[in-house]
Write a protein that holds these residues in place. Structure first.
Motif, PDB file in Angstrom:
ATOM      1  N   VAL A 172    -119.926 -18.953 -11.185  1.00 39.86           N
ATOM      2  CA  VAL A 172    -120.749 -17.750 -11.066  1.00 39.86           C
ATOM      3  C   VAL A 172    -119.764 -16.591 -11.105  1.00 39.86           C
ATOM      4  O   VAL A 172    -119.206 -16.208 -10.084  1.00 39.86           O
ATOM      5  CB  VAL A 172    -121.570 -17.738  -9.766  1.00 39.86           C
ATOM      6  CG1 VAL A 172    -122.428 -16.478  -9.692  1.00 39.86           C
ATOM      7  CG2 VAL A 172    -122.450 -18.972  -9.670  1.00 39.86           C
ATOM      8  N   ALA A 173    -119.511 -16.095 -12.281  1.00 37.21           N
ATOM      9  CA  ALA A 173    -118.424 -15.127 -12.469  1.00 37.21           C
ATOM     10  C   ALA A 173    -118.619 -13.889 -11.601  1.00 37.21           C
ATOM     11  O   ALA A 173    -117.667 -13.310 -11.085  1.00 37.21           O
ATOM     12  CB  ALA A 173    -118.330 -14.729 -13.935  1.00 37.21           C
ATOM     13  N   ASP A 186    -126.035 -19.410 -11.093  1.00 33.78           N
ATOM     14  CA  ASP A 186    -127.028 -18.876 -10.154  1.00 33.78           C
ATOM     15  C   ASP A 186    -128.318 -18.507 -10.863  1.00 33.78           C
ATOM     16  O   ASP A 186    -129.425 -18.822 -10.411  1.00 33.78           O
ATOM     17  CB  ASP A 186    -126.442 -17.668  -9.403  1.00 33.78           C
ATOM     18  CG  ASP A 186    -125.946 -16.585 -10.342  1.00 33.78           C
ATOM     19  OD1 ASP A 186    -125.552 -16.909 -11.483  1.00 33.78           O
ATOM     20  OD2 ASP A 186    -125.947 -15.400  -9.959  1.00 33.78           O
ATOM     21  N   VAL A 187    -128.179 -17.852 -12.029  1.00 37.39           N
ATOM     22  CA  VAL A 187    -129.370 -17.466 -12.777  1.00 37.39           C
ATOM     23  C   VAL A 187    -130.109 -18.705 -13.263  1.00 37.39           C
ATOM     24  O   VAL A 187    -131.343 -18.785 -13.188  1.00 37.39           O
ATOM     25  CB  VAL A 187    -129.000 -16.564 -13.982  1.00 37.39           C
ATOM     26  CG1 VAL A 187    -130.242 -16.017 -14.633  1.00 37.39           C
ATOM     27  CG2 VAL A 187    -128.079 -15.439 -13.543  1.00 37.39           C
ATOM     28  N   ASN A 218    -122.269 -11.264 -23.840  1.00 40.48           N
ATOM     29  CA  ASN A 218    -123.147 -11.323 -22.662  1.00 40.48           C
ATOM     30  C   ASN A 218    -123.090 -12.621 -21.863  1.00 40.48           C
ATOM     31  O   ASN A 218    -123.948 -12.857 -21.027  1.00 40.48           O
ATOM     32  CB  ASN A 218    -124.613 -11.080 -23.029  1.00 40.48           C
ATOM     33  CG  ASN A 218    -124.827  -9.672 -23.475  1.00 40.48           C
ATOM     34  OD1 ASN A 218    -124.407  -8.752 -22.795  1.00 40.48           O
ATOM     35  ND2 ASN A 218    -125.432  -9.507 -24.626  1.00 40.48           N
ATOM     36  N   CYS A 219    -122.095 -13.478 -22.124  1.00 44.20           N
ATOM     37  CA  CYS A 219    -122.037 -14.726 -21.372  1.00 44.20           C
ATOM     38  C   CYS A 219    -121.361 -14.514 -20.024  1.00 44.20           C
ATOM     39  O   CYS A 219    -121.348 -15.409 -19.189  1.00 44.20           O
ATOM     40  CB  CYS A 219    -121.294 -15.785 -22.160  1.00 44.20           C
ATOM     41  SG  CYS A 219    -119.553 -15.419 -22.379  1.00 44.20           S
ATOM     42  N   GLY A 220    -120.795 -13.320 -19.801  1.00 41.60           N
ATOM     43  CA  GLY A 220    -120.104 -13.056 -18.541  1.00 41.60           C
ATOM     44  C   GLY A 220    -118.595 -13.167 -18.680  1.00 41.60           C
ATOM     45  O   GLY A 220    -117.880 -13.274 -17.694  1.00 41.60           O
ATOM     46  N   LYS A 221    -118.116 -13.106 -19.889  1.00 48.52           N
ATOM     47  CA  LYS A 221    -116.684 -13.284 -20.174  1.00 48.52           C
ATOM     48  C   LYS A 221    -115.834 -12.198 -19.523  1.00 48.52           C
ATOM     49  O   LYS A 221    -114.823 -12.487 -18.886  1.00 48.52           O
ATOM     50  CB  LYS A 221    -116.485 -13.275 -21.684  1.00 48.52           C
ATOM     51  CG  LYS A 221    -115.105 -13.676 -22.119  1.00 48.52           C
ATOM     52  CD  LYS A 221    -115.113 -14.165 -23.565  1.00 48.52           C
ATOM     53  CE  LYS A 221    -115.647 -13.093 -24.505  1.00 48.52           C
ATOM     54  NZ  LYS A 221    -114.802 -11.892 -24.501  1.00 48.52           N
ATOM     55  N   THR A 222    -116.265 -10.951 -19.698  1.00 49.76           N
ATOM     56  CA  THR A 222    -115.505  -9.847 -19.117  1.00 49.76           C
ATOM     57  C   THR A 222    -115.462  -9.967 -17.598  1.00 49.76           C
ATOM     58  O   THR A 222    -114.415  -9.769 -16.977  1.00 49.76           O
ATOM     59  CB  THR A 222    -116.153  -8.511 -19.508  1.00 49.76           C
ATOM     60  OG1 THR A 222    -116.382  -8.524 -20.910  1.00 49.76           O
ATOM     61  CG2 THR A 222    -115.265  -7.347 -19.162  1.00 49.76           C
ATOM     62  N   THR A 223    -116.605 -10.319 -17.019  1.00 51.95           N
ATOM     63  CA  THR A 223    -116.681 -10.461 -15.566  1.00 51.95           C
ATOM     64  C   THR A 223    -115.727 -11.550 -15.086  1.00 51.95           C
ATOM     65  O   THR A 223    -114.983 -11.369 -14.121  1.00 51.95           O
ATOM     66  CB  THR A 223    -118.118 -10.809 -15.154  1.00 51.95           C
ATOM     67  OG1 THR A 223    -119.016  -9.932 -15.827  1.00 51.95           O
ATOM     68  CG2 THR A 223    -118.309 -10.673 -13.666  1.00 51.95           C
ATOM     69  N   ASN A 248    -121.153 -20.821 -16.972  1.00 51.16           N
ATOM     70  CA  ASN A 248    -121.342 -19.620 -16.151  1.00 51.16           C
ATOM     71  C   ASN A 248    -122.826 -19.330 -15.900  1.00 51.16           C
ATOM     72  O   ASN A 248    -123.694 -19.960 -16.497  1.00 51.16           O
ATOM     73  CB  ASN A 248    -120.666 -18.438 -16.857  1.00 51.16           C
ATOM     74  CG  ASN A 248    -120.514 -17.249 -15.962  1.00 51.16           C
ATOM     75  OD1 ASN A 248    -120.310 -17.383 -14.765  1.00 51.16           O
ATOM     76  ND2 ASN A 248    -120.644 -16.064 -16.540  1.00 51.16           N
TER      77      ASN A 248
HETATM   78  N1  LIG Z   1    -126.078 -13.429 -11.966  1.00 54.91           N
HETATM   79  C1  LIG Z   1    -124.953 -13.507 -12.673  1.00 54.91           C
HETATM   80  N2  LIG Z   1    -124.622 -12.479 -13.468  1.00 54.91           N
HETATM   81  C2  LIG Z   1    -123.476 -12.548 -14.169  1.00 54.91           C
HETATM   82  C3  LIG Z   1    -122.622 -13.686 -14.083  1.00 54.91           C
HETATM   83  N3  LIG Z   1    -121.558 -13.455 -14.900  1.00 54.91           N
HETATM   84  C4  LIG Z   1    -121.757 -12.260 -15.452  1.00 54.91           C
HETATM   85  N4  LIG Z   1    -122.908 -11.707 -15.017  1.00 54.91           N
HETATM   86  C5  LIG Z   1    -123.480 -10.407 -15.426  1.00 54.91           C
HETATM   87  O1  LIG Z   1    -123.827 -10.503 -16.797  1.00 54.91           O
HETATM   88  C6  LIG Z   1    -123.649  -9.267 -17.461  1.00 54.91           C
HETATM   89  C7  LIG Z   1    -122.799  -9.444 -18.686  1.00 54.91           C
HETATM   90  O2  LIG Z   1    -121.510  -9.806 -18.279  1.00 54.91           O
HETATM   91  P1  LIG Z   1    -120.211  -9.379 -19.072  1.00 54.91           P
HETATM   92  O3  LIG Z   1    -119.045  -9.917 -18.326  1.00 54.91           O
HETATM   93  O4  LIG Z   1    -120.223  -7.924 -19.368  1.00 54.91           O
HETATM   94  O5  LIG Z   1    -120.451 -10.206 -20.397  1.00 54.91           O
HETATM   95  P2  LIG Z   1    -119.559 -10.293 -21.723  1.00 54.91           P
HETATM   96  O6  LIG Z   1    -120.347  -9.579 -22.771  1.00 54.91           O
HETATM   97  O7  LIG Z   1    -119.492 -11.753 -22.004  1.00 54.91           O
HETATM   98  O8  LIG Z   1    -118.239  -9.711 -21.457  1.00 54.91           O
HETATM   99  C8  LIG Z   1    -123.042  -8.323 -16.427  1.00 54.91           C
HETATM  100  O9  LIG Z   1    -124.071  -7.517 -15.933  1.00 54.91           O
HETATM  101  C9  LIG Z   1    -122.515  -9.264 -15.359  1.00 54.91           C
HETATM  102  O10 LIG Z   1    -122.532  -8.659 -14.104  1.00 54.91           O
HETATM  103  C10 LIG Z   1    -123.013 -14.781 -13.234  1.00 54.91           C
HETATM  104  O11 LIG Z   1    -122.334 -15.801 -13.132  1.00 54.91           O
HETATM  105  N5  LIG Z   1    -124.175 -14.616 -12.548  1.00 54.91           N
END
Ligand SMILES: Nc1nc2c(ncn2[C@@H]2O[C@H](COP(=O)(O)OP(=O)(O)O)[C@@H](O)[C@H]2O)c(=O)[nH]1
Lengths: 734, 78
Positions: free
Chosen positions: A159-160, A133-134, A27-32, A130
């Motif tokens: 901000v991924a 913004d939040v 949930n850190c935004g890695k995939t994004t 990452n």
């Molecule tokens: N506001 C915001 N949301 C983000 C950011 N990066 C990722 N997200 C959101 O966080 C959630 C988890 O991201 P995801 O890439 O699936 O996380 P992963 O589990 O690390 O792969 C998704 O809903 C993304 O859209 C960011 O920089 N800012």
């Protein structure tokens, strides 16, 4: 580890490749971030030997092709979960030039725990900070320069979700790779306290002196992992040099004893405490400032007050699950019908242009039906994954697991198991293929295996016509009640078998439920699209080939050996005689002969012989040879049971959607009574999953053994249940 | 200040972790998520069947089963 190799690669000019690993907490935004960096230039596969997905992609910068590898999301680098082992092994064996550690800025302390462990390993690290913004919205201020300075690594705010900071991140990564090659790394020096430190030093020296596991690891790291009681490294150590292991154990023993006696704790606990202590000291040095506003945090909390409420929560959950289900099956109805239409058209094309014979039969029943079968599932899988990706990315799925865990735990499962059960037909009419694949959202290996082995017991859409036929023929007055009972029985069967499996073949303590409830977030379209497409494409590519092959094999066993020439001749004579007679009902009589020939041919085929040979056994459950053949056919797809029964009863191929002629025939057939119908319903409910599901089970479980297990175990179990009911019913005079 | 078991804490009650006595995989998971002595936590709520429990730790929300919470001792502020 040695980074000079990667430096050499950097110097080799425009085509040199540098491998960079992306790592971070779930949930850190890695995939994004990975998607933002690589766009469509990605490749999805598996890490060798395990079912963990491995995504790779590339990014071009200053003539360098950076090869990016997405490591599984983990909180730590102990070797307990599969994800952790995979992430660690990749770093040790593949030696990426750099780890880009993605850190959730809103969750700095916990995320840094993983960062520290990368630095302990001695791999060069660069950080993407990452969710800036939040963090800003939450009023969290991070002094990036100070943190970078304290940790001695480059840090780039990102901000991924909007792709912000990705260029500077890659530039920083490239610089870090160059630097690592140029002057070596400065490993982080953390103190683990007055008890651990001296022992750690002594052990490191001993390890360095004996070059124990030092080909792959820093001596300090080996020592630390031994103190942490790391099973994987200990195993490797035993193989490399058991004497050194014994010597290290001797050094650790007094420490462990001392900690147990004085503080009632363990070395690994003390090490974790000091890591967090170090992180807190960083925070105390002015890295983190929290200004007042908590608004966003409260939004998630306020949502949870309703969505996870004691009474309202479960009701809303039922509504959401129902909605997902309706969405998946309603939306995929049209494309499924369209595909059926296309394959029907292809079939009629072949039918019209080819003469009757083996080739035509192979094309029609083997290949077109087989490929049609594979592709027919595609819309279902696509929309099911879309729905689940939405629930997963929004954070709701974790709440479902939270609310239902208490119930599913009784049966040795996990709260997250519910999705797989529902999709498979927990609400009658699902499909086990996407259901088995839905078990991917489960992170606990044992619970996951038990889930994917039991979801095929649910009543998928292909079993429903079979049930409808039997209920219509024998319980016409109580159709709704019977269908409801059938749903209940399948749930009971699945959960009880899960319990059985978890106390026998997949026994072991439950995986801890220490789980994060991520804040609610609105999923991005791009994230959903990529998620959904990847999984669907994997299904088409991997399952497709195997399924086509099995489909042809099934066709063969229902076709060969063919009727002896003289028997076929006999039918031909009958037909000729009827044609000659020019009787008024000629067409009907001719069809009769065709149906009888089809019945004879089916009985003569390998499948027919199997059915006949098994009759002695299957009599115990009230099934005759016709039912047996139909059940063999049901392995292709459960609705085939109906068309095969039709052929076996000389009715020609019966359409599963319009089976009244067969229902009539069955209700009058000798040997059939309500009890027989119940036993057949139970058997169809529980016996071997269709082979598409079996292929998926084998793939998801990572071994064909589990595929074979589900065929054998389920069939034996179903037979046991059917025999029990039939014998008990017969005794009671039913 | 009194020390009590995490399981027995009420909704919205806060405290500082005093000891984590779990070992093995469970202990490691608990510590990986930041539940170590000195961390402050707040009980956020419980699932409809009273188990598992949800806590707020260092700005995120974490769930634990009751029998896992048994290993965690908390100094509660009154
Ligand atoms: N506001 C915001 N949301 C983000 C950011 N990066 C990722 N997200 C959101 O966080 C959630 C988890 O991201 P995801 O890439 O699936 O996380 P992963 O589990 O690390 O792969 C998704 O809903 C993304 O859209 C960011 O920089 N800012």
């Amino acid at each position: 580890m040695d980074a000079s190799g990667s430096q050499a690669a950097l110097n080799q000019g425009p085509f040199a490749q540098t491998t960079i690993a992306l790592a971070g907490n779930p949930n850190c935004g890695k995939t994004t971030l990975f998607n933002a960096l690589t766009g469509a230039r990605q490749h999805v596969g598996n890490y060798p030997g395990v079912t963990v997905e491995k995504k790779t992609g590339s990014y071009t910068l200053e003539n360098h092709r950076l090869h990016l590898v997405d490591l599984p999301g983990t909180y730590s680098l102990t070797a307990y979960s599969l994800e952790e082992v995979v992430a660690r092994d990749f770093i040790v064996k593949e030696r990426p030039a750099l780890v880009v550690n993605i850190v959730d800025a809103t969750n700095l302390e916990r995320n840094l725990y993983l960062t520290l462990q990368f630095m302990e390993m001695g791999v060069p690290v660069c950080m993407a900070l990452n969710m800036m913004d939040v963090a800003a919205a939450k009023g969290i201020e991070i002094d990036v320069a100070r943190l970078a300075n304290l940790l001695g690594i480059a840090i780039v705010p990102t901000v991924a979700r909007r792709g912000e900071g990705k260029e500077s991140l890659m530039q920083a990564a490239l610089d870090a790779v160059r630097q690592a090659g140029a002057d070596g790394r400065r490993p982080l020096e953390i103190t683990y306290g007055p008890d651990i430190d001296p022992v750690l030093k002594q052990m490191s020296a001993h390890i360095a002196a004996h070059r124990f596991l030092t080909a792959d690891h820093r001596p300090e790291w080996v020592a630390l992992k031994f103190l942490e009681n790391d099973e994987q490294l200990r195993c490797q150590g035993e193989m490399a040099d058991p004497d050194v292991v014994a010597e290290l154990d001797a050094m650790m023993a007094p420490l462990a004893r001392h900690l147990k006696q004085t503080l009632d704790t363990y070395p690994e606990a003390v090490i974790a405490d000091y890591r967090y202590g170090y992180i807190r000291s960083l925070m105390a040095k002015g890295v983190l400032r929290q200004t007042a506003d908590h608004s966003r945090l409260e939004i998630s909390d306020r949502l949870d007050q309703v969505l996870a409420h004691r009474f309202v929560g479960p009701l809303l959950m039922l509504a959401v699950i129902w909605g997902l289900y309706q969405f998946t099956f309603a939306v995929s109805e049209t494309p499924v019908a369209l595909l059926e239409g296309v394959f029907g058209w292809l079939g009629s094309l072949v039918d019209g242009h080819l003469a009757d014979g083996l080739l035509k039969s192979l094309l029609l029943s083997g290949i077109i039906d087989g490929v049609g079968g594979v592709l027919g599932f595609v819309p279902l899988i696509l929309f099911m994954f879309l729905g689940i990706a939405f629930l997963e990315d929004s954070g709701y799925l974790a709440r479902v697991a939270f609310m239902l865990d208490r119930v599913f735990r009784i049966f040795g499962l996990h709260g997250s198991s519910v999705m797989a059960f529902i999709v498979s037909g927990g609400i009658a009419g699902g499909c086990a293929v996407p259901g088995v694949m839905a078990s991917r959202t489960l992170k606990s290996p044992k619970e996951r295996l038990a889930t994917l082995l039991t979801v095929p017991f649910m009543n998928c859409g292909a079993k429903l016509p079979v049930f409808a036929l039997l209920v219509g023929a024998f319980f016409a007055a109580h159709q709704a009640l019977m269908m409801f009972l059938i749903t209940l029985v399948s749930w009971a069967g699945a959960l009880l078998v899960a319990r059985l499996l978890r106390s026998t073949v997949i026994s072991g303590p439950p995986t801890p439920f220490v789980m994060e409830l991520p804040p609610y977030r609105w999923p991005t379209f791009r994230g959903l699209a990529i998620h959904t497409w990847e999984r669907t494409w994997q299904y088409i590519r991997k399952a497709g080939t195997v399924i086509l092959a099995i489909s042809v094999v099934l066709w063969a066993i229902m076709t060969f050996p063919r009727l002896p020439a003289e028997v076929a001749q006999d039918y031909a004579h009958q037909r000729a005689a009827i044609t000659d007679s020019q009787a008024s009902d000629m067409a009907a009589t001719l069809a009769q002969v065709d149906f009888h020939e089809a019945e004879a041919a089916l009985r003569h085929s390998l499948a027919g012989r199997m059915g006949t040979a098994l009759e002695g056994l299957s009599r115990w459950a009230g099934f005759d040879w016709r039912t047996n053949i139909a059940l063999v056919g049901g392995f292709a797809a459960k609705e085939v049971v109906i068309s095969t029964l039709g052929t076996a009863y000389s009715l020609g191929e019966v359409d599963p959607e319009a089976s009244t002629s067969l229902a009539d025939r069955l209700s009058r057939a000798p040997g059939w009574r309500p009890l027989t119908a119940i036993c057949l319903i139970l058997f169809v409910m529980f016996y071997s999953p269709c082979f598409v599901s079996v292929v998926c089970i084998a793939r998801e479980a990572g071994s064909w053994r589990w595929g074979a297990f589900s065929i054998l175990f389920n069939t034996v179990f179903a037979f046991g249940v059917a025999v029990l009911v039939y014998q008990a019913g017969t005794l009671l005079g039913l | 200040m009194t020390t009590q078991n995490l399981r027995s804490m009420k909704r919205h009650q806060s405290g500082t972790i005093a000891a984590v006595t779990a070992s093995g995989e469970l202990g490691r998971r608990i510590r990986d998520m930041g539940l170590v002595p000195g961390t402050t936590i707040t009980i956020q709520g419980r699932a409809p069947l009273k188990d598992p429990v949800a806590l707020r730790v260092m700005g995120f929300t974490l769930t634990l089963r009751n029998n896992e919470a048994d290993y965690i001792q908390v100094e509660v502020d009154n």
